[in-house]
Design a protein around this motif. Structure first.
Motif: not given
Length: 632
Positions: A386, A408, A413, A430-431, A434, A445-448
């Motif tokens: 986070k 990201i 996103v 948060e993420f 990856s 980063g990956d939030r999806k």
């Protein structure tokens, strides 16, 4: 005598992390380490003085009733974690992240049915721990003889003890590959171990004598001795200064010193100092000048200005930390608000001499290195991070973790297309990591995937509780020409235009707005598709139509639409009646639009009512006839 001290000598990242972890817990009640935290008697002894006890067997752990158990840097078998959890003890995991990675590799490979080959010493605690994460057949090899006796019956995965001799590892892998086995080779020798071994080899090849400092139980220290001894036969293995006989060095011109990953700096400095013929003052002076570009130093703040911090770093010149080297977000930082005189700060030497005799320091680059370590651990452990969004870029978002940047991409996103990413600026999100490749400065980063996973969980919970015929609250998510999509809190349902009212709806966009709260009826569920309705059965206008519109009743309504054969009159929402063209007037009318218009209010007599077919027929002509009869 010339003395060359290896730059890599001493605690590695994993060992320092483990030792620091135990010292933080020391002083509390009932603190234990499962096995010595590292292979160094001096460190273990000092921790025991501070109240930290060593559990040496599983049986000792089983007898514990309460307390904190710290897993040592070498790692342990999965059954030990399970036992600690079962007994309700507090677990603190100080396993080296690189060892933790091996546990995950062999666990996954075992679950895929692969046999496991561990290159290392069978008696070493790290190897014992790795073995404890394997299911099925495990081969442990340490030399050519072990390879000859090895038998495989199927696909295999090969890993290595992190401190194994790198050259020896390559030789063993080359021989195994010649046997034609189906093996996935994972070089899990720690980078720090490899660098330490290469440096020891290089120094030993160019000195008259070599000293290796390390605990007698330390595998990586023993490997350093083996490597050094091959290059320099005059190699000595000592634990502390007490073990070192200085007489053999009286006639030696050049001496090299290295140390294992579990050797404290204090011991290294004592041995290093003893190999010189200088006074204490000279040694002190030497300590003041042995800083190098890239070295991490601790200093004390002696002055703070808005744009720079000045530190005493124990050098003949003070260290200068500028605003630009304090933070990546330096434009708005007033350094007087983040540091004060007397504060201790750890920084990295950017330049020993800037041309004016000053030492330039950097805080943000050191923080970024630590951040990258943090990100690597998070990547390996699939940890959810986070952090606030530091910058909105054209192609995505940039966030900072301890000054280490994570990018990201816009496509990762959200779980839906985001036209404008500016709304995320400054927002904490948060993420997960990856992709991690710091050498190429590529940390993705990956939030999806978190949103998708959360949505699937909500969807699962929703489908477990809903059923056809149930009323449920929702929020209008989107409106189209054919209907509206309603967010039910886990999945979307379609409210078709034909189900929006018992009456006629011409345009859904005139009825609903995005964000409207509605209570809807679940009409049908087909897989993940949910059909909704606002035509609640208890509100069906045909339930009372038979009494209100029985034959002979005079009713009033509005012309809703017209055809060549008649006009449809809306008596109330959901009930239309047909006024045939022949029933509009006494005289002949070609088509209804000649005398009527849409929206016109008319009064007529019910001349037919068919409940089952939901049909009502009206007549204006019949009313005119009744009036004529009344006049007669």
């Amino acid at each position: 005598m010339e003395v060359i001290l290896a730059k890599t000598a001493g605690f590695c990242f994993g060992v320092k992390r483990a030792v620091d972890t135990v010292y933080k817990e020391a002083g509390k009640e009932n603190v234990y380490t499962y096995g010595p935290i590292i292979h160094n008697e001096q460190v273990v002894s000092d921790l025991e003085k501070k109240g930290v006890s060593v559990l040496r067997t599983k049986e000792e752990l089983e007898h514990l009733e309460k307390g904190t158990v710290i897993i040592r840097s070498h790692g342990v078998a999965k059954e030990i974690y399970d036992l600690i959890e079962k007994k309700g003890l507090t677990l603190v995991d100080a396993t080296c992240p690189f060892v933790k990675k091996i546990h995950k590799v062999v666990q996954k490979a075992s679950e895929e049915g692969k046999e496991i080959i561990i290159v290392g010493s069978a008696e070493h605690p790290e190897v014992e721990g790795i073995r404890g994460w394997c299911n099925g057949k495990v081969e442990i090899i340490a030399n050519m003889e072990d390879v000859k006796e090895m038998t495989l019956s199927g696909p295999a995965c090969l890993v290595s003890q992190t401190t194994f001799n790198y050259k020896k590892f390559k030789d063993l892998v080359e021989i195994i590959s010649q046997k034609g086995y189906d093996i996935e080779v994972c070089n899990t020798i720690c980078n720090a171990t490899e660098e330490r071994q290469m440096e020891a080899k290089s120094i030993a090849a160019n000195v008259d004598a070599m000293i290796v400092i390390g605990d007698k139980h330390s595998s990586n220290s023993q490997k350093l001795f083996e490597i050094s001894n091959k290059e320099c036969k005059n190699t000595f293995f000592v634990q502390t200064l007490k073990d070192l006989d200085l007489k053999p060095f009286e006639s030696i011109g050049k001496v090299g010193i290295t140390a294992g990953a579990s050797t404290p700096q204090k011991i290294i400095k004592e041995v290093h100092a003893s190999m010189t013929e200088k006074s204490f003052e000279q040694l002190l002076e030497e300590s003041l000048v042995t800083i190098h570009n890239g070295e991490v130093v601790e200093g004390t703040v002696i002055d703070v200005k808005p744009d720079e911090i000045i530190l005493n770093i124990g050098y003949k010149a003070d260290g200068i930390l500028t605003r630009n080297e304090y933070s990546n977000d330096s434009a708005n930082v007033d350094l007087t608000t983040v540091a004060k005189v007397g504060d201790k700060m750890e920084t990295k030497v950017l330049k020993v001499n800037d041309g004016e005799g000053q030492v330039l320091l950097t805080y943000k680059r050191l923080a970024a290195e630590k951040g990258n370590k943090r990100l690597e651990e998070a990547y390996e452990n699939k940890e959810v991070l986070k952090a606030p969004v530091a910058q909105v870029l054209d192609g995505g978002l940039s966030v900072l973790i301890d000054e280490a940047r994570v990018f990201i991409p816009a496509s990762l996103v959200s779980d839906s297309y985001e036209r404008d990413l500016k709304k995320y600026e400054g927002q904490e999100i948060e993420f997960v990591i990856s992709e991690f490749n710091p050498r190429k400065r590529r940390v993705i980063g990956d939030r999806k995937q978190l949103l998708v996973a959360a949505k699937k969980e909500k969807q699962k919970e929703l489908f477990e509780k809903i059923e056809v015929g149930m009323k449920i609250d929702g929020v209008v998510k989107n409106v189209t020409d054919f209907g509206a999509f309603i967010d039910l809190g886990g999945a979307d349902g379609l409210l078709h235009i034909s189900e929006m009212s018992w009456g006629r709806v011409e345009n859904p966009k005139k009825v609903f707005n995005i964000g409207d709260k509605v209570t809807v009826l679940i009409k049908d569920i087909q897989g993940e598709k949910i059909a909704l309705s606002l035509k609640f059965p208890e509100e069906n206008p045909w339930l009372t139509a038979e009494e209100k519109y029985k034959v002979g009743n005079v009713v009033t309504g509005k012309v809703a639409r017209m055809t060549d054969f008649g006009a449809f009159v809306e008596l109330e929402s959901g009930i239309d009646a047909l006024l045939h063209v022949s029933q509009i007037a006494k005289e002949h009318i070609d088509k209804p639009s000649d005398v009527l218009s849409v929206g016109q209010e008319i009064t007529a007599k019910v001349v037919d009512f068919k409940k089952d077919e939901k049909k009502i027929s009206l007549s204006m002509k019949a009313l005119l006839t009744d009036e004529d009869k009344a006049e007669e």
